[in-house]
Design an enzyme around this catalytic site. Structure first.
Site, mmCIF file in Angstrom:
data_model
loop_
_atom_site.group_PDB
_atom_site.id
_atom_site.type_symbol
_atom_site.label_atom_id
_atom_site.label_comp_id
_atom_site.label_asym_id
_atom_site.label_seq_id
_atom_site.Cartn_x
_atom_site.Cartn_y
_atom_site.Cartn_z
ATOM 1 N N ASN A 52 -13.837 8.837 2.932
ATOM 2 C CA ASN A 52 -13.178 8.782 4.243
ATOM 3 C C ASN A 52 -14.232 8.905 5.342
ATOM 4 O O ASN A 52 -15.322 9.444 5.117
ATOM 5 C CB ASN A 52 -12.175 9.936 4.367
ATOM 6 N N CYS A 103 21.009 -12.309 7.716
ATOM 7 C CA CYS A 103 20.468 -12.071 6.374
ATOM 8 C C CYS A 103 20.623 -13.343 5.545
ATOM 9 O O CYS A 103 21.710 -13.927 5.521
ATOM 10 C CB CYS A 103 21.239 -10.915 5.736
ATOM 11 N N HIS A 121 4.923 2.854 0.899
ATOM 12 C CA HIS A 121 5.625 2.895 2.190
ATOM 13 C C HIS A 121 6.190 1.524 2.580
ATOM 14 O O HIS A 121 6.460 1.282 3.757
ATOM 15 C CB HIS A 121 4.691 3.414 3.292
ATOM 16 N N GLY A 141 -9.557 6.560 2.976
ATOM 17 C CA GLY A 141 -9.129 6.207 4.329
ATOM 18 C C GLY A 141 -7.750 6.690 4.716
ATOM 19 O O GLY A 141 -7.000 5.960 5.362
ATOM 20 N N THR A 142 -7.442 7.927 4.361
ATOM 21 C CA THR A 142 -6.152 8.480 4.797
ATOM 22 C C THR A 142 -6.366 9.894 5.324
ATOM 23 O O THR A 142 -7.180 10.645 4.784
ATOM 24 C CB THR A 142 -5.101 8.431 3.664
HETATM 25 C C1 BJW Z 1 -11.640 5.484 7.931
HETATM 26 C C2 BJW Z 1 -12.141 4.423 8.643
HETATM 27 C C3 BJW Z 1 -13.074 3.636 8.001
HETATM 28 C C4 BJW Z 1 -10.766 5.396 9.921
HETATM 29 N N1 BJW Z 1 -13.430 3.923 6.755
HETATM 30 N N2 BJW Z 1 -12.010 5.759 6.698
HETATM 31 C C5 BJW Z 1 6.611 19.459 7.164
HETATM 32 C C6 BJW Z 1 5.675 19.744 6.175
HETATM 33 C C7 BJW Z 1 5.439 18.842 5.125
HETATM 34 C C8 BJW Z 1 6.113 17.648 5.060
HETATM 35 C C9 BJW Z 1 7.046 17.377 6.040
HETATM 36 C C10 BJW Z 1 7.284 18.263 7.068
HETATM 37 N N3 BJW Z 1 8.230 17.734 7.879
HETATM 38 C C11 BJW Z 1 8.582 16.512 7.381
HETATM 39 C C12 BJW Z 1 7.854 16.299 6.261
HETATM 40 C C13 BJW Z 1 7.897 15.077 5.402
HETATM 41 C C14 BJW Z 1 7.289 13.869 6.078
HETATM 42 C C15 BJW Z 1 5.869 14.236 6.536
HETATM 43 O O1 BJW Z 1 4.937 14.221 5.769
HETATM 44 N N4 BJW Z 1 5.690 14.517 7.823
HETATM 45 C C16 BJW Z 1 4.379 14.934 8.319
HETATM 46 C C17 BJW Z 1 4.100 14.241 9.643
HETATM 47 C C18 BJW Z 1 4.347 16.431 8.395
HETATM 48 N N5 BJW Z 1 7.247 12.825 5.092
HETATM 49 C C19 BJW Z 1 8.284 12.025 4.873
HETATM 50 O O2 BJW Z 1 9.305 12.089 5.543
HETATM 51 C C20 BJW Z 1 8.182 11.067 3.729
HETATM 52 N N6 BJW Z 1 9.317 11.134 2.893
HETATM 53 C C21 BJW Z 1 9.590 12.243 2.209
HETATM 54 O O3 BJW Z 1 8.892 13.252 2.271
HETATM 55 O O4 BJW Z 1 10.694 12.144 1.398
HETATM 56 C C22 BJW Z 1 11.084 13.298 0.627
HETATM 57 C C23 BJW Z 1 10.332 13.473 -0.650
HETATM 58 C C24 BJW Z 1 10.351 14.693 -1.252
HETATM 59 C C25 BJW Z 1 9.677 14.893 -2.446
HETATM 60 C C26 BJW Z 1 8.985 13.864 -3.045
HETATM 61 C C27 BJW Z 1 8.980 12.647 -2.429
HETATM 62 C C28 BJW Z 1 9.636 12.447 -1.227
HETATM 63 C C29 BJW Z 1 8.090 9.632 4.214
HETATM 64 C C30 BJW Z 1 6.819 9.374 4.945
HETATM 65 C C31 BJW Z 1 6.799 7.938 5.454
HETATM 66 C C32 BJW Z 1 5.575 7.687 6.311
HETATM 67 N N7 BJW Z 1 5.704 6.434 6.916
HETATM 68 C C33 BJW Z 1 4.620 5.923 7.724
HETATM 69 C C34 BJW Z 1 5.134 4.683 8.458
HETATM 70 C C35 BJW Z 1 5.296 3.536 7.445
HETATM 71 C C36 BJW Z 1 5.576 2.261 8.121
HETATM 72 C C37 BJW Z 1 4.473 1.926 9.116
HETATM 73 O O5 BJW Z 1 3.327 1.675 8.727
HETATM 74 O O6 BJW Z 1 4.787 1.885 10.309
HETATM 75 O O7 BJW Z 1 3.492 5.603 6.919
HETATM 76 S S1 BJW Z 1 3.946 7.105 8.882
HETATM 77 C C38 BJW Z 1 2.283 6.540 8.770
HETATM 78 O O8 BJW Z 1 1.451 7.605 8.247
HETATM 79 C C39 BJW Z 1 2.298 5.421 7.722
HETATM 80 C C40 BJW Z 1 1.062 5.722 6.948
HETATM 81 O O9 BJW Z 1 1.150 5.138 5.667
HETATM 82 C C41 BJW Z 1 1.037 7.235 6.926
HETATM 83 C C42 BJW Z 1 -0.309 7.835 6.620
HETATM 84 O O10 BJW Z 1 -1.231 7.471 7.597
HETATM 85 P P1 BJW Z 1 -2.744 7.231 7.167
HETATM 86 O O11 BJW Z 1 -2.841 6.037 6.318
HETATM 87 O O12 BJW Z 1 -3.307 8.491 6.611
HETATM 88 O O13 BJW Z 1 -3.426 6.854 8.574
HETATM 89 P P2 BJW Z 1 -4.098 7.824 9.678
HETATM 90 O O14 BJW Z 1 -4.244 7.038 10.899
HETATM 91 O O15 BJW Z 1 -3.376 9.099 9.775
HETATM 92 O O16 BJW Z 1 -5.534 8.170 9.077
HETATM 93 C C43 BJW Z 1 -6.533 7.200 8.925
HETATM 94 C C44 BJW Z 1 -7.726 7.846 8.237
HETATM 95 O O17 BJW Z 1 -8.692 6.843 8.010
HETATM 96 C C45 BJW Z 1 -8.407 8.954 9.059
HETATM 97 O O18 BJW Z 1 -8.683 10.059 8.217
HETATM 98 C C46 BJW Z 1 -9.727 8.312 9.503
HETATM 99 O O19 BJW Z 1 -10.819 9.236 9.571
HETATM 100 C C47 BJW Z 1 -9.982 7.326 8.402
HETATM 101 N N8 BJW Z 1 -10.744 6.158 8.802
HETATM 102 N N9 BJW Z 1 -11.569 4.458 9.933
HETATM 103 C C48 BJW Z 1 -12.895 5.031 6.172
HETATM 104 N N10 BJW Z 1 -13.654 2.587 8.666
#
Ligand code: BJW
Length: 235
Positions: A199, A134, A107, A173-174
């Protein structure tokens, strides 16, 4: 014995370093949900708001450091070398600070900027909200080099190949709600890999064969110790 392992990390691995997760109680930015700022549409509509969101997070990096989970994965890299692929969804650099040499930032990275005018990427540690020129072309068109909703994550071909080839896929952790990362477990399992999640709570995509719940700073070093002991005993 060669064991190929793919590790995917998310915000939870950096939580105990003081970096807030997205979907926890602190997962808001001035009242906005992440989904409202992490899109190209949000950037087009309110560039200053989005730049300030990332500037604030980039500034935070100076005040946080890696924890025992980041360091344990760096130790695993020392043991496994090329047989480990570490993929992170995180845009912080705590894996690198913890000693990992090869980190795939699917990402993007907070400490990088991307010029929409000349398409070059640059290491970046300062702010972007004041629209600096830039360094390559001089146009004021820099944005954070991060992947927003609707954009394609980096290196998907390499990732899919590694998932299909690996023996073990480990998710740390996701929350398992953001695709394509949330689908990696199914992809790896379809290729015959074993699957494990570490997790705080079970993720939304809990199709893992094994699941352990607890803080990353406890679970990850314990798991790395198990793997290295097993590899040592096999010789
Ligand atoms: C602990 C802990 C501790 C806490 N110890 N654990 C409908 C259905 C399906 C998909 C889609 C849909 N509509 C749209 C989509 C696609 C969309 C998507 O998935 N949307 C969903 C919301 C439904 N995805 C996209 O658009 C992606 N691109 C894409 O799909 O392109 C097309 C493609 C097609 C085919 C192949 C490939 C590609 C792009 C997604 C980009 C996400 N970007 C972000 C922002 C990045 C910049 C930034 O950081 O600001 O990425 S969003 C945000 O979420 C960030 C993160 O990387 C990502 C995941 O979050 P994460 O890391 O899981 O964090 P949390 O907070 O959700 O969870 C934390 C976890 O840790 C929890 O479980 C806690 O319990 C745990 N935890 N403390 C262990 N101490």
């Amino acid at each position: 014995m060669n064991v190929q392992i793919v590790v995917l990390t998310g915000a939870g691995i950096s939580a105990e370093s003081g970096v807030p997760t997205f979907r926890g109680p602190d997962g808001l930015w001035e009242g906005h949900h992440l989904e409202d700022v992490a899109t190209p549409e949000a950037f087009a509509a309110d560039r200053l708001l989005v730049q300030r969101f990332y500037d604030a997070r980039r500034a935070t990096l100076a005040r946080v450091g890696p924890n025992a989970a980041h360091r344990a994965l760096a130790e695993l890299e020392q043991v496994l070398g090329d047989d480990l692929l570490l993929i992170t969804q995180n845009i912080d650099d705590l894996h690198e600070q913890g000693g990992s040499q090869r980190v795939h930032h699917m990402h993007g990275e907070l400490r990088a900027a991307w010029c929409r005018a000349c398409d070059q990427r640059f290491g970046w540690s300062g702010a972007l909200a004041d629209e600096p020129p830039c360094p390559g072309c001089g146009v004021r068109a820099l944005r954070p080099d991060v992947v927003w909703f609707g954009e394609m994550p980096y290196g998907m071909d390499e990732i899919h190949q590694a998932l299909f080839d690996c023996d073990l896929f480990v998710s740390i952790g996701t929350s398992g709600v953001v695709y394509p990362a949330a689908g990696f477990v199914d992809y790896a399992a379809a290729g015959g890999a074993d699957t494990l999640e570490l997790n705080l709570e079970r993720a939304a995509n809990s199709d893992f064969r094994l699941s352990r719940q607890g803080p990353a700073t406890e679970l990850v070093p314990a798991w790395v110790a198990e793997v290295t002991a097993r590899l040592g005993s096999v010789g």
